[in-house]
Design an enzyme around this catalytic site. Structure first.
Site, PDB file in Angstrom:
ATOM      1  N   GLU A 140      43.124  31.821  58.333  1.00 37.51           N
ATOM      2  CA  GLU A 140      42.663  30.424  58.396  1.00 37.51           C
ATOM      3  C   GLU A 140      43.798  29.403  58.546  1.00 37.51           C
ATOM      4  O   GLU A 140      43.718  28.308  58.004  1.00 37.51           O
ATOM      5  CB  GLU A 140      41.833  30.095  57.143  1.00 37.51           C
ATOM      6  CG  GLU A 140      40.621  30.983  57.040  1.00 37.51           C
ATOM      7  CD  GLU A 140      39.852  30.816  55.737  1.00 37.51           C
ATOM      8  OE1 GLU A 140      38.631  30.860  55.788  1.00 37.51           O
ATOM      9  OE2 GLU A 140      40.469  30.646  54.673  1.00 37.51           O
TER      10      GLU A 140
HETATM   11  C1  TNX Z   1      37.660  33.115  52.974  1.00 30.72           C
HETATM   12  S1  TNX Z   1      38.779  35.764  53.245  1.00 30.72           S
HETATM   13  C2  TNX Z   1      38.987  33.047  52.601  1.00 30.72           C
HETATM   14  C3  TNX Z   1      39.348  32.471  51.316  1.00 30.72           C
HETATM   15  C4  TNX Z   1      38.157  31.930  50.582  1.00 30.72           C
HETATM   16  C5  TNX Z   1      36.978  32.849  50.765  1.00 30.72           C
HETATM   17  C6  TNX Z   1      35.773  32.416  50.018  1.00 30.72           C
HETATM   18  C7  TNX Z   1      40.021  34.954  53.516  1.00 30.72           C
HETATM   19  C8  TNX Z   1      41.131  35.705  54.003  1.00 30.72           C
HETATM   20  N1  TNX Z   1      40.003  33.635  53.300  1.00 30.72           N
HETATM   21  O1  TNX Z   1      40.305  31.463  51.505  1.00 30.72           O
HETATM   22  O2  TNX Z   1      38.486  31.834  49.250  1.00 30.72           O
HETATM   23  O3  TNX Z   1      36.662  32.927  52.118  1.00 30.72           O
HETATM   24  O4  TNX Z   1      34.746  33.338  50.124  1.00 30.72           O
END
Ligand code: TNX
Length: 607
Positions: A359
């Protein structure tokens, strides 16, 4: 939050909005875990008063590779039982661990002697054999009237044999106070080895900080179910949790926040080493994660020089993602990354170092892949093997690299291509393995962007064939992540872990041939009284046929227990890690140790 919004789209500049406003309000208020937690609390009292059914050799979770019951060969532990082991320090440590597990409830002294090589005889015998067919983590357990023998090629195998032995005793063995009981083990033999080498869970200590004793207790929970990796998500926008020499503001400033208005916190080097060392006694390796280049607001608050505009942002205590990043064009960033990863690597004996990579919506295209490739080289320089969330797939391969897949649709060409280039995979499919997802629409904690995950959904998938275009032998294993935007206390952690963590542990450990929901739900339900005795605040999922007497009693007593999470089940009996438990000072209480009843009939399988 819908899952499409969360999928990494190269070039997408969106700030992904995580939960809805209503959800966020709920999260930041640290919503009291009402309903389910309260019902669970009612169950605690009831189950402790309910006679347990006899444990059967085939009830073990995760299911062993081979089980051969010999009902005429039950073994009764006695006040004079001795634990004998080879004169090997790691094997002795396992024997001592077994004694520590059994002493509080039995009240037996259970002396450990290193005489397994010399003296024949009864009691519990742990032996290291040259039998390499069991592999580095396999074991053989033989229960006869005369003795209980665990044999293994390595100490880890003895340790897993001990976890199996523990499950074969009545649930009251989990009690921390002496309990009158017949400590019977069902006769027969088990031969067992794991399907996967990597069997993990992740705890996000960044969104909410959890102090060392909470982490140690989570380690105990992993060990029960033969998991061998604890991935710690140590840094995120809302808080930086690990001390790094030369960068003091990371902890004096960056650690002072968490989601909501809590005080945050961090692990000193000594704290972190304590976690790592405790995990090692449970044959668990810590996989530290420093999430880069995104999810770094807390670092930027501490050191504005790392920000693209060199201006420290405000602290962030919400639950959105994708807005922050360290400047990939600045050499200062790489000094920072080198110092941080070097320090974490130096305190982590395991082979893996996790660099996040998810992300980073604002670092696009080659800026992103160049950054990841450079950080991969920095990791290699520490002597560790790099792990990253599957978003790092487009970056060049580096020796041994591991991708952690958290997608939800099983068809991810970029990850499959990275595997073709040599990457191996840890599977954490968001819609099966994400323990921060709600069980059901009314679950008082958690999110639902990846769907609702009840126990069956956590259990019913196959890591060996889950991802299109990925051969089974590229799969290193399975990990169940617990993100903690909405999870604020140890009882809430336990509520999200149990009963789903054992379901994922079974996928990671048991051969596929043992897979079957109908039997699994029965075996798992039998663990409810065990969790109760251990003070674990589990979710009493309606899908599982919990022991009948307890279920009736719960229904009769209703859910009239405080809705305050502080009075949730896990806190009803001081949830200390096993190492901190009192062993011999408590009074004898009569509870469920006597297997006086046949196993109650269970509800029919709806499947
Ligand atoms: C996705 S899974 C994220 C996290 C959040 C989560 C909440 C991932 C690598 N990143 O930053 O906490 O979803 O479900």
């Amino acid at each position: 939050m819908c899952h499409n919004q969360r999928k990494y789209t190269p070039g997408a500049a969106t700030v992904s909005t995580l939960p809805s406003a209503a959800d966020r309000e709920q999260l930041s208020l640290g919503t009291p875990a009402t309903g389910d937690l309260a019902r669970s609390a009612a169950r605690v009292a009831d189950e402790l008063l309910t006679p347990a059914a006899p444990v059967r050799l085939a009830d073990v979770v995760p299911a062993p590779e081979q089980v051969r019951p010999e009902p005429a060969d039950d073994h009764l532990l006695a006040a004079d039982t001795v634990i004998r082991v080879n004169a090997d320090s790691a094997a002795l440590a396992v024997a001592e661990h077994l004694a520590e597990l059994l002493r509080p409830a039995t009240g037996y002294p259970l002396p450990v002697t290193d005489t397994a090589d010399r003296e024949p005889g009864g009691g519990i015998v742990l032996t290291l054999t040259g039998d390499e067919t069991l592999g580095p983590e396999g074991y053989r357990l033989d229960v006869t009237r005369a003795r209980v023998r665990i044999s293994a090629a390595q100490p880890a195998g003895l340790f897993y044999g001990v976890q199996t032995l523990r499950q074969l005793l009545p649930p009251a063995v989990e009690s921390r106070t002496p309990t009158a009981g017949r400590w019977v083990l069902p006769g027969g033999s088990i031969v067992d080895r794991p399907r996967y080498a990597y069997r993990g869970a992740m705890l996000d200590v960044a969104r909410h900080f959890f102090p060392v004793p909470d982490v140690l207790r989570v380690i105990d929970h992993l060990a029960r179910y033969k998991l061998n990796q604890l991935h710690l998500h140590l840094t995120d926008d809302q808080g930086w949790r690990i001390a790094v020499p030369g960068w003091p503001r990371l902890t004096t400033v960056g650690a002072a926040t968490e989601v909501g208005d809590g005080p945050g916190g961090h692990y000193s080097t000594a704290d972190y080493r304590r976690i790592v060392a405790y995990a090692a006694t449970r044959h668990i390796t810590v996989v530290p994660e420093i999430d880069l280049p995104g999810h770094t607001n807390s670092a930027l608050v501490a050191y504005g020089e790392l920000a693209p505009d060199r201006v420290a942002p405000q602290p962030y205590t919400g639950t959105e993602v994708g807005f922050s990043y360290v400047d990939p064009a600045s050499e200062r960033t790489y000094q920072f990354v080198t110092d941080v990863l070097g320090e974490v690597a130096a305190n982590s004996p395991g082979p893996l170092l996790h660099i996040g990579g998810d992300e980073a919506f604002k670092v696009k295209g080659t800026a992103y892949t160049d950054f990841v490739e450079r950080v991969q080289r920095i990791v290699a320089g520490t002597g560790k093997t790099v792990v990253g969330w599957h978003q790092i797939a487009p970056a060049a391969h580096s020796d041994g690299r591991v991708l952690q897949w958290w997608g939800t649709d099983g068809d991810d060409p970029a990850t499959a291509e990275a595997v073709r280039r040599g990457a191996r995979l840890i599977l954490s499919p968001g819609n099966h393995a994400y323990l921060d997802m709600k069980y059901a629409p009314d679950t008082p904690l958690g999110q639902d962007w990846a769907g609702l995950i009840d126990v069956r959904r956590a259990y019913d998938w196959d890591p060996g064939s889950h991802l299109a275009g990925v051969p089974a032998d590229a799969v290193l294993g399975v990990e169940a992540p617990l993100w903690t935007e909405s999870v604020t206390t140890l009882p809430e952690i336990e509520f999200m872990l149990f009963p789903r963590l054992p379901a994922l542990a079974e996928l990671a450990w048991s051969p596929r041939s043992t897979h079957g929901w109908a039997r699994f739900r029965e075996r798992l339900a039998g663990h409810g009284p065990r969790w109760t005795a251990a003070g674990i605040a589990y979710h009493p999922s309606p899908e599982l046929p919990w022991p009948v007497a307890a279920a009736d009693a719960t229904a009769a007593s209703g859910a009239a227990v405080s809705s305050d999470p502080a009075s949730a089940p896990g806190t009803s009996t001081d949830p200390a890690p096993e190492a901190d438990r009192a062993t011999d000072s408590a009074p004898v209480t009569e509870t469920a140790a006597i297997p006086s009843q046949p196993r109650p009939d269970t509800a029919p399988d709806p499947a």
